[in-house]
Design an enzyme around this catalytic site. Structure first.
Site, PDB file in Angstrom:
ATOM      1  CG  ASP A  31     -24.843  23.553  88.008  1.00  9.86           C
ATOM      2  OD1 ASP A  31     -24.995  24.230  86.959  1.00  9.86           O
ATOM      3  OD2 ASP A  31     -23.786  23.509  88.654  1.00  9.86           O
ATOM      4  CD  GLU A 112      -6.515  29.261  63.396  1.00 12.38           C
ATOM      5  OE1 GLU A 112      -7.447  29.289  62.613  1.00 12.38           O
ATOM      6  OE2 GLU A 112      -5.979  28.209  63.791  1.00 12.38           O
ATOM      7  CE  LYS A 114       2.476  24.550  65.987  1.00 12.68           C
ATOM      8  NZ  LYS A 114       2.862  23.618  67.035  1.00 12.68           N
ATOM      9  CG  ASP A 116       2.541  22.708  73.581  1.00 13.46           C
ATOM     10  OD1 ASP A 116       2.590  21.813  72.716  1.00 13.46           O
ATOM     11  OD2 ASP A 116       3.484  22.973  74.346  1.00 13.46           O
ATOM     12  CE1 TYR A 227      -5.761  22.293  63.960  1.00 19.94           C
ATOM     13  CE2 TYR A 227      -5.794  22.965  66.258  1.00 19.94           C
ATOM     14  CZ  TYR A 227      -5.372  22.102  65.269  1.00 19.94           C
ATOM     15  OH  TYR A 227      -4.559  21.061  65.585  1.00 19.94           O
ATOM     16  CE  LYS A 315       7.668  25.364  67.063  1.00 21.86           C
ATOM     17  NZ  LYS A 315       6.874  24.570  67.988  1.00 21.86           N
ATOM     18  CB  CYS A 409      14.889  33.838 110.861  1.00 19.88           C
ATOM     19  SG  CYS A 409      15.039  35.209 109.702  1.00 19.88           S
ATOM     20  CB  CYS A 412      16.051  38.179 112.958  1.00 19.00           C
ATOM     21  SG  CYS A 412      14.658  37.033 112.980  1.00 19.00           S
ATOM     22  CB  CYS A 427      11.061  34.763 110.062  1.00 15.79           C
ATOM     23  SG  CYS A 427      11.666  35.876 111.345  1.00 15.79           S
ATOM     24  CB  CYS A 432      12.671  39.567 110.968  1.00 12.40           C
ATOM     25  SG  CYS A 432      13.896  38.887 109.828  1.00 12.40           S
TER      26      CYS A 432
END
Ligand code: IVH
Length: 666
Positions: A31, A112, A114, A116, A227, A315, A409, A412, A427, A432
């Site tokens: 970097d 491929e 799809k 979103d 694409y 879909k 809790c 317990c 807790c 417990c």
């Protein structure tokens, strides 16, 4: 070197390293070195403003807010896709296509994921990005060039072509997305600053890419995959596969999960596989796109007004539904963490009925303002526990009740602690009953000690009757004691005793995982064992020793040392050891056993997740592929394996079941 040449040289170097870093994920320089190149270019350009060009890598810098976006026409229009809800509709699509192509016999398809996100078009003129725009209504979108230039994976200049000459002007099309983890981070940050949250990664991507102030876009983690090609005079391609290869060679990011399929059955199998792996993708996908591969056929098929005839979107079942929160209860987990859980009016999501959803913690409930009686959108993402996405406040009647976490809790009665740095309440009582039950459930589970036949009801009984207080006690219960439990017959008692006996040989990797150390999953457990080799090695390991193990960070190291510094842990280990539990590692074979062999998984495996199974193969030198080809060596068929099974049969590829797979990797 003269000034111009030096500037051009720097730009080319930076472009090259951008591509290695953002597209190939394989940087060649540090970097710091990269920063030096950038700084040198910046200072040269600053001193010689006349030499600045819009495609210089320094020009990704965001600029002053725009008032509104200029319009950007698309030619040809950016169409949408017809949907296929299931396999039959895909087969009908294939029939229509073949009929239109005058009853052609075989037809290759591309499948491929799809994505979103937000559909965009980039226009490159003589290799330089000139305009970037949104899809808009398909005919006219918004010119968001300045914003798109802030996305690091979008090249401002295409890579120098090999063997081909670039068309003078080329419009490429793709999707701007935000990865799920970046989306979560963005929303968390917005919650801290009391800003409204984005409903999903798509909205976040679209919202970020359409900021009038590109300085905001620049701060968002966006990515883009390409694409397709829009307007372009002479594209040196015959198939869609050539197109994506061309895009990739030009330095654009192309989805690595693109498959070439020899027929529609193959395409369907790939779609199902993508759906199966849906949640493994770092970004959201809402389907798979099936495209006719041959461009000439695509042309002959043409388009309807809204969508091309040569493609269809398969879909996936929706992962969100609307339902009602009937009540909110509190569960105590293995680590004592209290989790509020919404009891829901049962609703089917992605084919599975859900009745409860985790609400995570009080902060989450407050942020989303979830109340008892609310109408909510719930989401189920594969194996992930269902969760409430948001409240539909318009449905509120005023009778909804707010919820707050109890002070003690619910199991317990111990006083709850909430540490400063965590949002969770816990807790603190290690005895417990709820915590003991959860510890045992985890200990006996398939991926841990794999003690068959010891179900939740039985575990509840032995804890409630005080027969066990720790996991080690399991190994000291006699057959008679088992027999005396409710709903236990002689035979089932014997089976449990046998299963417990058998688990003694599970090996150290499983045992370390089974102990339920915080942040130590299957994988971490096995690398800890590989490195430290024995239970004493692990017990005595210092934080530094643990940190020296690759992949182990400070949080995990601390959790492990804390765990083994407890007296109860040492007692449990001693008792386990006295009962004859093997503390030897099961040798993990790192080797060449499966070298050169390619595996395809289909259906669900009982004892492994896909990732785990893949890891076992890779550890032995084998490879994983998502679709079956002539080069596939083994198809591992789990339960409900789809059409891949049939395909493997036709191709005469060795099909093995889970048992066979286990033998192969043993
Ligand atoms: S092809 C004319 N391929 O889906 C062909 N679209 O419903 C249409 N999309 O607006 C584009 N991933 O935003 C294609 N691999 C992919 C896609 C994809 C996502 C989006 C695209 C389009 C919408 C169509």
């Amino acid at each position: 070197m003269d000034l111009r040449a030096r500037i051009e040289d720097l730009r080319n170097k930076i472009r090259y390293h951008n591509h290695r870093y953002y597209i190939l994920d394989d940087p060649e320089i540090s970097d710091a070195e990269y920063d030096r190149l950038i700084r040198e270019l910046e200072s040269l350009e600053q001193d010689n403003p006349r030499l600045v060009t819009p495609d210089s890598p320094t020009q990704r810098i965001a600029v002053e807010p725009a008032k509104e976006f200029p319009k950007a026409p698309h030619f040809p229009p950016m169409l949408s896709l017809a949907n296929a809800a299931d396999e039959n509709e895909v087969l009908e699509f294939d029939k229509r296509v073949k009929k239109k192509l005058l009853d052609i016999g075989i037809l290759e398809y591309i499948v491929e994921p799809k994505l979103d996100g937000l559909a965009v078009e980039l226009i490159y003129e003589d290799g330089s990005l000139s305009v970037g725009s949104t899809r808009g209504d398909g005919e006219v979108g918004e010119n968001i060039t300045q914003n798109l230039k802030t996305i690091k994976s979008i090249p401002l200049v295409l890579l120098p072509p090999e063997n081909v000459t670039y068309p003078h002007r080329i419009a490429v099309r793709g999707e701007v997305i935000m990865e799920k983890t970046d989306f979560d981070e963005l929303n968390a940050q917005r919650a801290r600053q009391d800003e409204p949250l984005f409903a999903n990664p798509r909205n976040a991507a679209a919202g970020s890419a359409r900021q009038l102030d590109s300085r905001i876009t620049a701060q968002r983690q966006l990515d883009a995959f390409f694409y397709g090609v829009g307007d372009c005079a002479e594209l040196p391609c015959d198939t869609h596969y050539d197109v994506v290869t061309f895009l990739k060679n030009a330095g654009l990011k192309v989805n690595p999960n693109i498959s070439l399929c020899s027929d529609i059955e193959d395409a369907i199998a790939v779609c199902k596989d993508i759906e199966f792996r849906r949640n493994e993708f770092p970004y959201e996908i809402d389907g798979a796109v099936i495209k006719v591969n041959c461009l000439e056929y695509q042309n002959r098929l043409g388009s309807l007004s809204k969508s091309p005839r040569w493609a269809v979107a398969y879909k996936f079942a929706p992962q969100q539904e609307t339902t009602v929160v009937r009540n909110i209860i509190v569960q105590v987990g293995r680590t004592g963490a209290l989790t509020p859980v919404a009891l829901l009016k049962p609703v089917k999501v992605a084919g599975v009925e859900i009745r409860r959803a985790t609400l995570h913690n009080q902060d989450e409930i407050d942020n989303k303002d979830i109340r008892i009686g609310d109408t909510v959108i719930v989401q189920r993402a594969g194996d992930v526990i269902p969760e409430v996405v948001k409240v539909i406040t318009a449905e509120r009647k005023g009778t909804e009740k707010k919820f707050s976490m109890p002070e003690s809790c619910p199991v317990c009665g111990c006083k709850i602690v909430k540490s400063q740095k965590e949002v969770v309440s816990r807790c603190p009582n290690q005895t417990c009953p709820a915590i003991i039950k959860e510890n045992i459930k985890h200990f006996v589970s398939r991926r841990a000690m794999n003690i068959e036949g010891l179900g939740v009801k039985m575990i509840n009984q032995i804890v409630e009757k005080n027969i066990v207080k720790t996991v080690a006690d399991l190994y000291y219960i006699s057959c008679d004691e088992w027999k005396n439990l409710d709903r236990m017959a002689e035979k089932s008692a014997r089976n449990i005793v046998d299963a417990i006996e058998k688990s003694k040989q599970a090996g150290l990797e499983r045992l370390v995982f089974a102990l339920g150390i915080r942040h130590v999953g299957e994988h971490t457990a096995s690398i800890v064992v590989q490195n430290l080799k024995s239970i004493d090695g692990i017990k005595n390991a210092s934080k530094e020793t643990l940190l020296s193990i690759h992949e182990i960070g400070p949080e995990v190291a601390e959790s492990i040392t804390d765990f083994f510094n407890q007296e109860t842990t040492i007692n449990i280990i001693d008792r386990l050891s006295n009962a004859g539990i093997s503390m030897d590692p099961v040798k993990v074979q790192k080797g060449e056993q499966l070298a050169g062999k390619t595996f395809v998984f289909t259906g669900t495996l009982k004892d492994f997740s896909r990732t785990e199974a893949a890891k076992r193969v890779e550890l032995r030198g084998g490879k994983i592929s998502s679709s079956i080809t002539g080069k596939t060596d083994y198809v591992v068929a789990g339960e409900n394996s789809g059409s891949k099974y049939a395909k493997a049969q036709t191709l005469g590829i060795t099909i093995i079941d889970e048992e066979g797979f286990k033998q192969l990797i043993s």
